[in-house]
Scaffold this motif. Structure first.
Motif, PDB file in Angstrom:
ATOM      1  N   TYR A  71       0.902  -1.160   0.015  1.00  0.00           N
ATOM      2  CA  TYR A  71       0.064   0.060   0.052  1.00  0.00           C
ATOM      3  C   TYR A  71       0.780   1.399  -0.218  1.00  0.00           C
ATOM      4  O   TYR A  71       0.425   2.325  -0.556  1.00  0.00           O
ATOM      5  CB  TYR A  71      -1.083  -0.041   1.091  1.00  0.00           C
ATOM      6  CG  TYR A  71      -1.883  -1.311   1.014  1.00  0.00           C
ATOM      7  CD1 TYR A  71      -2.629  -1.334  -0.098  1.00  0.00           C
ATOM      8  CD2 TYR A  71      -2.372  -2.022   2.017  1.00  0.00           C
ATOM      9  CE1 TYR A  71      -3.768  -2.262  -0.181  1.00  0.00           C
ATOM     10  CE2 TYR A  71      -3.334  -2.926   2.016  1.00  0.00           C
ATOM     11  CZ  TYR A  71      -4.151  -3.077   0.694  1.00  0.00           C
ATOM     12  OH  TYR A  71      -4.809  -4.074   0.535  1.00  0.00           O
ATOM     13  N   GLN A  72       2.048   1.313   0.781  1.00  0.00           N
ATOM     14  CA  GLN A  72       3.065   2.276   0.592  1.00  0.00           C
ATOM     15  C   GLN A  72       3.598   2.430  -0.965  1.00  0.00           C
ATOM     16  O   GLN A  72       3.587   3.649  -1.327  1.00  0.00           O
ATOM     17  CB  GLN A  72       4.132   1.993   1.501  1.00  0.00           C
ATOM     18  CG  GLN A  72       3.965   2.213   2.655  1.00  0.00           C
ATOM     19  CD  GLN A  72       5.400   2.188   3.571  1.00  0.00           C
ATOM     20  OE1 GLN A  72       5.879   1.129   3.410  1.00  0.00           O
ATOM     21  NE2 GLN A  72       5.369   2.676   4.795  1.00  0.00           N
ATOM     22  N   GLU A  73       3.781   1.663  -1.460  1.00  0.00           N
ATOM     23  CA  GLU A  73       4.143   1.590  -2.828  1.00  0.00           C
ATOM     24  C   GLU A  73       3.236   2.087  -3.809  1.00  0.00           C
ATOM     25  O   GLU A  73       3.431   2.657  -4.718  1.00  0.00           O
ATOM     26  CB  GLU A  73       4.926   0.149  -3.409  1.00  0.00           C
ATOM     27  CG  GLU A  73       6.120  -0.239  -2.529  1.00  0.00           C
ATOM     28  CD  GLU A  73       7.241  -0.735  -3.319  1.00  0.00           C
ATOM     29  OE1 GLU A  73       7.098  -1.115  -4.286  1.00  0.00           O
ATOM     30  OE2 GLU A  73       8.232  -0.702  -2.656  1.00  0.00           O
ATOM     31  N   LYS A  74       1.987   1.575  -3.601  1.00  0.00           N
ATOM     32  CA  LYS A  74       0.788   1.879  -4.447  1.00  0.00           C
ATOM     33  C   LYS A  74       0.409   3.323  -4.097  1.00  0.00           C
ATOM     34  O   LYS A  74      -0.482   3.993  -4.955  1.00  0.00           O
ATOM     35  CB  LYS A  74      -0.297   1.012  -4.297  1.00  0.00           C
ATOM     36  CG  LYS A  74      -0.089  -0.429  -5.067  1.00  0.00           C
ATOM     37  CD  LYS A  74      -1.013  -1.417  -4.774  1.00  0.00           C
ATOM     38  CE  LYS A  74      -2.265  -1.079  -5.601  1.00  0.00           C
ATOM     39  NZ  LYS A  74      -3.199  -2.031  -5.532  1.00  0.00           N
ATOM     40  N   MET A  75       0.833   4.011  -3.109  1.00  0.00           N
ATOM     41  CA  MET A  75       0.520   5.149  -2.504  1.00  0.00           C
ATOM     42  C   MET A  75      -1.040   5.243  -2.099  1.00  0.00           C
ATOM     43  O   MET A  75      -1.617   6.540  -2.326  1.00  0.00           O
ATOM     44  CB  MET A  75       1.031   6.399  -3.329  1.00  0.00           C
ATOM     45  CG  MET A  75       2.469   6.641  -3.593  1.00  0.00           C
ATOM     46  SD  MET A  75       2.824   7.751  -4.633  1.00  0.00           S
ATOM     47  CE  MET A  75       4.579   7.721  -4.840  1.00  0.00           C
ATOM     48  N   ASP A  76      -1.614   4.064  -1.456  1.00  0.00           N
ATOM     49  CA  ASP A  76      -2.801   4.137  -1.193  1.00  0.00           C
ATOM     50  C   ASP A  76      -2.930   4.321   0.347  1.00  0.00           C
ATOM     51  O   ASP A  76      -2.753   3.377   1.072  1.00  0.00           O
ATOM     52  CB  ASP A  76      -3.520   2.848  -1.687  1.00  0.00           C
ATOM     53  CG  ASP A  76      -4.896   2.561  -1.107  1.00  0.00           C
ATOM     54  OD1 ASP A  76      -5.485   3.506  -0.711  1.00  0.00           O
ATOM     55  OD2 ASP A  76      -5.435   1.613  -1.651  1.00  0.00           O
ATOM     56  N   LEU A  77      -2.988   5.479   0.651  1.00  0.00           N
ATOM     57  CA  LEU A  77      -2.877   6.170   2.151  1.00  0.00           C
ATOM     58  C   LEU A  77      -3.931   5.338   3.052  1.00  0.00           C
ATOM     59  O   LEU A  77      -3.659   4.971   4.167  1.00  0.00           O
ATOM     60  CB  LEU A  77      -2.818   7.507   2.288  1.00  0.00           C
ATOM     61  CG  LEU A  77      -2.633   8.036   3.938  1.00  0.00           C
ATOM     62  CD1 LEU A  77      -1.201   7.626   4.109  1.00  0.00           C
ATOM     63  CD2 LEU A  77      -2.644   9.661   3.599  1.00  0.00           C
ATOM     64  N   GLU A  78      -5.003   5.370   2.427  1.00  0.00           N
ATOM     65  CA  GLU A  78      -6.230   5.019   3.361  1.00  0.00           C
ATOM     66  C   GLU A  78      -6.196   3.492   3.405  1.00  0.00           C
ATOM     67  O   GLU A  78      -6.334   2.973   4.499  1.00  0.00           O
ATOM     68  CB  GLU A  78      -7.733   5.174   2.325  1.00  0.00           C
ATOM     69  CG  GLU A  78      -8.913   4.761   3.153  1.00  0.00           C
ATOM     70  CD  GLU A  78     -10.063   5.056   2.157  1.00  0.00           C
ATOM     71  OE1 GLU A  78     -10.947   4.375   2.386  1.00  0.00           O
ATOM     72  OE2 GLU A  78     -10.132   5.961   1.233  1.00  0.00           O
ATOM     73  N   ALA A  79      -5.981   2.567   2.553  1.00  0.00           N
ATOM     74  CA  ALA A  79      -5.522   1.366   2.820  1.00  0.00           C
ATOM     75  C   ALA A  79      -4.256   1.027   3.498  1.00  0.00           C
ATOM     76  O   ALA A  79      -4.398   0.192   4.444  1.00  0.00           O
ATOM     77  CB  ALA A  79      -5.153   0.609   1.329  1.00  0.00           C
TER      78      ALA A  79
END
Length: 133
Positions: A71-79
């Motif tokens: 999720y960090q790499e995908k820049m998905d802060l909510e997840a």
């Protein structure tokens, strides 16, 4: 001859330490780590989400950590925040400091990025930042 023995014992000890850290971790979970290195995030997430439910405590801890990395790499802060919260409310995360957990996960991400450079020659995976329609 004596120096050869020292080298051999050192090599055994070092390889034994890497084995101990993965002892008791299912091969599919270790395979998910390779999927992360190879930028196969969705396949890895499928496996990791299962292990957060049915894995041993050690496997759950690894699964949450790897999910956090994805999720960090995908820049998905909510997840990412949801995953951190789930970990902190689990048996393995109870009583841990949120900042310390995120720091540990950042270190794991750094290590996996270094392994990715060695494996496929790039640190970053191509990601789709467009919002789903």
């Amino acid at each position: 001859m004596k120096s050869l023995r020292i080298v051999a014992v050192s090599a055994i000890l070092l390889s034994g330490c890497s084995y101990v850290s993965t002892y008791g971790v299912h091969a599919k979970l270790l395979g998910a780590e390779h999927q992360i290195i190879e930028c196969q995030y969705e396949a890895a997430l499928d496996t990791l989400q299962r292990f957060t439910v049915v894995g041993s405590n050690k496997e759950k801890q690894h699964a949450f950590e790897y999910m956090g990395v994805i999720y960090q790499e995908k820049m998905d802060l909510e997840a990412f925040n949801h995953t951190v919260d789930r970990f902190l409310f689990s048996d393995m995360g109870r009583g841990k400091d949120r900042v310390m957990v995120i720091t540990e996960w950042n270190e794991k991400r750094r290590v996996l990025r270094e392994q990715r450079v060695m494996a496929i020659g790039q640190a970053e995976c191509a990601t789709n930042f467009a919002a789903p329609s």
